[in-house]
Design an enzyme around this catalytic site. Sequence first.
Site, short mmCIF file in Angstrom:
data_model
loop_
_atom_site.label_atom_id
_atom_site.label_comp_id
_atom_site.label_asym_id
_atom_site.label_seq_id
_atom_site.Cartn_x
_atom_site.Cartn_y
_atom_site.Cartn_z
N GLU A 124 0.85 -1.19 0.00
CA GLU A 124 0.00 0.00 0.00
C GLU A 124 0.89 1.25 0.00
O GLU A 124 1.67 1.46 0.93
CB GLU A 124 -0.92 0.01 1.22
CG GLU A 124 -1.83 1.22 1.30
CD GLU A 124 -2.65 1.45 0.04
OE1 GLU A 124 -2.39 2.46 -0.64
OE2 GLU A 124 -3.51 0.61 -0.28
N LYS A 161 -20.18 9.46 5.68
CA LYS A 161 -21.19 9.14 6.69
C LYS A 161 -21.03 9.99 7.94
O LYS A 161 -22.02 10.25 8.64
CB LYS A 161 -21.15 7.65 7.05
CG LYS A 161 -21.37 6.71 5.87
CD LYS A 161 -22.54 7.15 5.00
CE LYS A 161 -22.58 6.40 3.69
NZ LYS A 161 -21.64 6.86 2.66
N GLY A 183 -8.66 -0.87 -6.18
CA GLY A 183 -9.81 0.02 -6.05
C GLY A 183 -10.12 0.84 -7.29
O GLY A 183 -9.89 0.41 -8.42
N GLY A 240 -23.29 12.01 -5.80
CA GLY A 240 -23.93 13.30 -5.98
C GLY A 240 -25.12 13.50 -5.08
O GLY A 240 -25.29 14.56 -4.47
N GLU A 268 -25.87 11.93 -2.19
CA GLU A 268 -25.52 12.00 -0.77
C GLU A 268 -24.97 13.37 -0.41
O GLU A 268 -25.36 13.97 0.61
CB GLU A 268 -24.50 10.90 -0.42
CG GLU A 268 -25.10 9.51 -0.40
CD GLU A 268 -24.15 8.45 0.11
OE1 GLU A 268 -24.62 7.33 0.39
OE2 GLU A 268 -22.94 8.75 0.25
N GLY A 313 -19.23 9.36 -11.30
CA GLY A 313 -18.85 7.95 -11.21
C GLY A 313 -17.38 7.74 -10.96
O GLY A 313 -16.59 8.69 -10.83
N ALA A 323 -17.92 -1.37 -1.16
CA ALA A 323 -16.93 -1.86 -0.21
C ALA A 323 -17.28 -3.26 0.30
O ALA A 323 -16.40 -4.13 0.41
CB ALA A 323 -16.83 -0.89 0.97
N HIS A 379 -42.71 -5.12 17.86
CA HIS A 379 -43.54 -3.91 17.80
C HIS A 379 -43.18 -3.00 18.97
O HIS A 379 -43.05 -3.47 20.09
CB HIS A 379 -45.02 -4.27 17.88
CG HIS A 379 -45.92 -3.05 17.93
ND1 HIS A 379 -46.20 -2.30 16.81
CD2 HIS A 379 -46.55 -2.45 18.98
CE1 HIS A 379 -46.99 -1.29 17.16
NE2 HIS A 379 -47.22 -1.36 18.47
#
Length: 447
Positions: A33, A50, A133, A174, A176, A256, A311, A435
């Site tokens: 990495e 998020k 990725g 877009g 979000e 995208g 992911a 419930h």
Amino acid sequence: MVSTDIIIIGAGPGGYRAAEYAAKHGLKVTIFEGDNVGGTCLNVGCIPTKTYVHSASFAEARERMAQVVPQLRSGVEGILSHPNITLVREKASFVNHGDCPSDSSEAKIKGTVPVILAGNETYTAKNIIIATGSETKWLPIEGANDPCVVDSTGLLNLDTLPKRLCIIGAGVIGMEFASVFRRFGSEVTVIEFLKECLPALDSDIAKRLRKQMEKEGITFHMQCGVKQIADGEVFFENKKGQTESVEADVVLMATGRKPRTEGLNLEALGITLARNGAIPVDDNFRVATVPAGYPAGLYAIGDVNGRQMLAHAAEMQAVRAVNHILGQQDGIRFDIMPAAIFTEPEAACVGPTEDQLKEQGIAYECRKSFWRANGKALAMGEAEGMLKLFVATDDEHLLGCHAYGAHSADIVQEVAALMCRDTTVTQLRDIIHIHPTLGEILKAATE
């Protein structure tokens, strides 16, 4: 030359999951990495986004992102500290045979053993997993290189809240960001080339979600193509062929993502990419275009194979690839892939849309239910939402579910689990739901 059981290129969700899973099964892993571990999702994608979704203000979102991302990155570092895993913090690329460094005589002799160069060292393994990725797909729009134009990473790195934000593209990214930045107080305009937003979502659900976002003050221009960006203005052609424009302090390119293969030197292996730039793979995620004579243990998982750019898809593809290396079977259903869009309200789906069912000639019944008829939703002040459950006419098996509304991702996840076990709508009807819960919205659709 360093030799190991498995080499993994990329430490995103697919890469680090493959490393963890292989190491726990006794295999020696070397993972490369060149950037932060965790990949796009953790560092500049799902997780930072998020934190914005669940923050009350722009300032709070930036503060929480600065706390959450390093904490989770530390968790991945912990996973990769397993004794069977060696993390090499270098970019890796394949080496043309005959061009190997002087210490790679073994590879020169064998000729068909893939060799990887990272830093000043060469590495080889019987099994190699490519998990590099994806990256932003930039449209060739005049003015796209203007400093005001950013991708999702650039938007997350802004120090100040833009007064006017124009978003090109009404896909997941877009939509979000449109929802989040409107809630923070920005004037948000979305320009989309297609007739409707979120093409993977049922068109009825997508339209209702868009209309709800319009009520929140977001302006949408559908079936419009952006032609130019200049001097803080975005020029586009509407569906009547007329030129319009909107002013913006920041323009988000949300058109995208594309597989990230640049710099891998895949030409050294003779790999032919698909038209979309992805690495073609079979159902075990082995690379499908490797020339004869190379070992069979070359895999590509996650966004780089272009199959399901999620992911959680990458993580399960990692498990399948390692299982294939180990000679083990699994029951993973890649044809059942749930997905969510964390707008406000959120949306989620699993299985085909109603339009796709019609196009495929599948006999189905559509069952609907609404958030406004659910006690928990009303108590939460979340009355906006609708669920569509698709059921096979012949044997009553669940075909899919598309929904928008509070916690719709959790509801759709239940459907995905049931679909993996070939559950019928009658069997679902007989399952007791607590419930009051939002889960009762799903049960209501069965009645």
